[in-house]
Design a protein around this motif. Structure first.
Motif, PDB file in Angstrom:
ATOM      1  N   MET A  66      75.639  14.287  82.927  1.00  0.00           N
ATOM      2  CA  MET A  66      74.698  14.712  82.243  1.00  0.00           C
ATOM      3  C   MET A  66      74.544  13.936  80.916  1.00  0.00           C
ATOM      4  O   MET A  66      73.515  14.072  80.115  1.00  0.00           O
ATOM      5  N   LYS A  67      75.512  13.338  80.345  1.00  0.00           N
ATOM      6  CA  LYS A  67      75.429  12.518  79.000  1.00  0.00           C
ATOM      7  C   LYS A  67      74.512  11.267  79.334  1.00  0.00           C
ATOM      8  O   LYS A  67      73.560  11.211  78.479  1.00  0.00           O
ATOM      9  N   ALA A  68      74.499  10.700  80.769  1.00  0.00           N
ATOM     10  CA  ALA A  68      73.346   9.491  80.964  1.00  0.00           C
ATOM     11  C   ALA A  68      72.001  10.408  80.774  1.00  0.00           C
ATOM     12  O   ALA A  68      71.238   9.596  80.261  1.00  0.00           O
ATOM     13  N   ILE A  69      71.777  11.386  81.279  1.00  0.00           N
ATOM     14  CA  ILE A  69      70.103  12.079  81.028  1.00  0.00           C
ATOM     15  C   ILE A  69      70.006  12.255  79.738  1.00  0.00           C
ATOM     16  O   ILE A  69      68.883  12.034  79.186  1.00  0.00           O
ATOM     17  N   LEU A  70      70.909  12.882  79.080  1.00  0.00           N
ATOM     18  CA  LEU A  70      70.641  13.137  77.538  1.00  0.00           C
ATOM     19  C   LEU A  70      70.529  11.910  76.867  1.00  0.00           C
ATOM     20  O   LEU A  70      69.574  11.558  75.995  1.00  0.00           O
ATOM     21  N   ASN A  71      71.292  10.654  77.235  1.00  0.00           N
ATOM     22  CA  ASN A  71      71.160   9.531  76.698  1.00  0.00           C
ATOM     23  C   ASN A  71      69.727   8.903  76.800  1.00  0.00           C
ATOM     24  O   ASN A  71      69.216   8.303  76.025  1.00  0.00           O
ATOM     25  N   VAL A  72      69.265   8.890  78.091  1.00  0.00           N
ATOM     26  CA  VAL A  72      67.740   8.431  78.493  1.00  0.00           C
ATOM     27  C   VAL A  72      66.686   9.024  77.760  1.00  0.00           C
ATOM     28  O   VAL A  72      65.843   8.609  77.220  1.00  0.00           O
ATOM     29  N   ILE A  73      66.817  10.469  77.434  1.00  0.00           N
ATOM     30  CA  ILE A  73      65.838  11.257  77.028  1.00  0.00           C
ATOM     31  C   ILE A  73      65.910  11.128  75.439  1.00  0.00           C
ATOM     32  O   ILE A  73      64.961  10.771  74.916  1.00  0.00           O
ATOM     33  N   TRP A  74      67.115  10.902  74.852  1.00  0.00           N
ATOM     34  CA  TRP A  74      67.343  10.395  73.655  1.00  0.00           C
ATOM     35  C   TRP A  74      66.718   9.291  73.204  1.00  0.00           C
ATOM     36  O   TRP A  74      65.811   9.197  72.028  1.00  0.00           O
ATOM     37  N   LEU A  75      66.970   8.182  74.025  1.00  0.00           N
ATOM     38  CA  LEU A  75      66.331   6.964  74.009  1.00  0.00           C
ATOM     39  C   LEU A  75      64.889   6.877  73.815  1.00  0.00           C
ATOM     40  O   LEU A  75      64.177   6.200  72.875  1.00  0.00           O
ATOM     41  N   VAL A  76      64.259   7.681  74.708  1.00  0.00           N
ATOM     42  CA  VAL A  76      62.759   7.637  74.768  1.00  0.00           C
ATOM     43  C   VAL A  76      62.250   8.304  73.532  1.00  0.00           C
ATOM     44  O   VAL A  76      61.347   7.921  72.929  1.00  0.00           O
ATOM     45  N   PHE A  77      62.824   9.522  73.074  1.00  0.00           N
ATOM     46  CA  PHE A  77      62.257  10.173  72.066  1.00  0.00           C
ATOM     47  C   PHE A  77      62.708   9.810  70.498  1.00  0.00           C
ATOM     48  O   PHE A  77      61.674  10.119  69.637  1.00  0.00           O
ATOM     49  N   SER A  78      63.653   9.517  70.234  1.00  0.00           N
ATOM     50  CA  SER A  78      64.302   9.193  68.906  1.00  0.00           C
ATOM     51  C   SER A  78      65.284   7.949  68.931  1.00  0.00           C
ATOM     52  O   SER A  78      65.209   7.273  67.914  1.00  0.00           O
ATOM     53  N   GLY A  79      66.014   7.739  69.699  1.00  0.00           N
ATOM     54  CA  GLY A  79      67.114   6.742  69.633  1.00  0.00           C
ATOM     55  C   GLY A  79      66.390   5.334  69.422  1.00  0.00           C
ATOM     56  O   GLY A  79      67.161   4.703  68.610  1.00  0.00           O
ATOM     57  N   PHE A  80      65.620   4.793  70.046  1.00  0.00           N
ATOM     58  CA  PHE A  80      64.930   3.343  70.093  1.00  0.00           C
ATOM     59  C   PHE A  80      64.429   3.529  68.249  1.00  0.00           C
ATOM     60  O   PHE A  80      64.724   2.163  67.773  1.00  0.00           O
ATOM     61  N   TRP A  81      63.865   4.202  67.949  1.00  0.00           N
ATOM     62  CA  TRP A  81      63.410   4.201  66.681  1.00  0.00           C
ATOM     63  C   TRP A  81      64.223   4.286  65.603  1.00  0.00           C
ATOM     64  O   TRP A  81      64.057   3.619  64.425  1.00  0.00           O
ATOM     65  N   LEU A  82      65.206   5.214  65.644  1.00  0.00           N
ATOM     66  CA  LEU A  82      66.383   5.358  64.898  1.00  0.00           C
ATOM     67  C   LEU A  82      67.210   4.090  64.858  1.00  0.00           C
ATOM     68  O   LEU A  82      67.560   3.492  63.928  1.00  0.00           O
ATOM     69  N   ALA A  83      67.437   3.419  65.786  1.00  0.00           N
ATOM     70  CA  ALA A  83      68.114   2.262  65.972  1.00  0.00           C
ATOM     71  C   ALA A  83      67.542   0.936  65.374  1.00  0.00           C
ATOM     72  O   ALA A  83      68.141   0.169  64.820  1.00  0.00           O
ATOM     73  N   CYS A  84      66.197   0.870  65.548  1.00  0.00           N
ATOM     74  CA  CYS A  84      65.498   0.043  64.904  1.00  0.00           C
ATOM     75  C   CYS A  84      65.435   0.108  63.440  1.00  0.00           C
ATOM     76  O   CYS A  84      65.335  -0.898  62.374  1.00  0.00           O
ATOM     77  N   ALA A  85      65.640   1.375  62.787  1.00  0.00           N
ATOM     78  CA  ALA A  85      65.561   1.451  61.170  1.00  0.00           C
ATOM     79  C   ALA A  85      66.896   1.275  60.964  1.00  0.00           C
ATOM     80  O   ALA A  85      67.068   0.539  59.913  1.00  0.00           O
ATOM     81  N   TYR A  86      68.085   1.369  61.659  1.00  0.00           N
ATOM     82  CA  TYR A  86      69.318   0.742  61.451  1.00  0.00           C
ATOM     83  C   TYR A  86      69.548  -0.649  61.437  1.00  0.00           C
ATOM     84  O   TYR A  86      70.149  -1.327  60.544  1.00  0.00           O
ATOM     85  N   MET A  87      68.653  -1.229  62.495  1.00  0.00           N
ATOM     86  CA  MET A  87      68.869  -2.764  62.562  1.00  0.00           C
ATOM     87  C   MET A  87      67.901  -3.427  61.302  1.00  0.00           C
ATOM     88  O   MET A  87      68.314  -4.451  60.864  1.00  0.00           O
ATOM     89  N   LEU A  88      66.720  -2.829  60.935  1.00  0.00           N
ATOM     90  CA  LEU A  88      66.200  -3.329  59.931  1.00  0.00           C
ATOM     91  C   LEU A  88      67.002  -3.247  58.611  1.00  0.00           C
ATOM     92  O   LEU A  88      66.885  -4.153  57.818  1.00  0.00           O
ATOM     93  N   ALA A  89      67.647  -2.168  58.332  1.00  0.00           N
ATOM     94  CA  ALA A  89      68.531  -2.135  57.182  1.00  0.00           C
ATOM     95  C   ALA A  89      69.572  -2.974  57.257  1.00  0.00           C
ATOM     96  O   ALA A  89      69.946  -3.735  56.125  1.00  0.00           O
TER      97      ALA A  89
END
Length: 133
Positions: A1-24
């Motif tokens: 279940m964690k893997a499914i939630l992580n993939v959904i998370w990555l698509v909807f918000s994780g990628f953009w939030l990680a980009c914000a952290y990397m930019l900072a």
């Protein structure tokens, strides 16, 4: 279940939030003084990229320097990163399917405000290794 939630998370918000952290992190690494803050931003960016199955815990022995660093972090980058978690979390909580993802965003707010003195650990580790007793 964690893997499914992580993939959904990555698509909807994780990628953009990680980009914000990397930019900072990149902006903070421009100066020598900002390098520890940049490293903390990179570490938390990876946590924001794949949050389910991991958690942030207080690191034993983190003292006054991490407290002072957290105040500086809050002024330099923490407030707008926490704001991005709030906005993304509210948007995701609009739908029933997005509620777990929105709650994960809210879980990331404290670590985005004060990252120094914390470490990211797997939730599958024993309680004693995570600092829980």
């Amino acid at each position: 279940m964690k893997a499914i939630l992580n993939v959904i998370w990555l698509v909807f918000s994780g990628f953009w939030l990680a980009c914000a952290y990397m930019l900072a992190g990149l902006i903070l690494c421009v100066t020598v003084i900002g390098i520890p803050f940049g490293i903390a931003s990179f570490r938390i960016g990876l946590f924001a990229l794949w949050p389910f199955g991991r958690e942030a815990v207080r690191r034993p022995g983190a003292g006054a320097p991490s407290c002072v660093g957290n105040v500086l972090w809050l002024l330099l980058a923490g407030w707008w990163l926490a704001l991005s978690h709030v906005v993304t979390g509210v948007i995701l909580c609009v739908t029933i399917i997005g509620i777990p993802l929105g709650l994960a965003n809210f879980k990331l707010i404290p670590i985005s405000l004060t990252p120094l003195g914390h470490e990211i650990v797997s939730t599958s580790r024993p309680f004693a290794a995570r600092g829980d007793w």
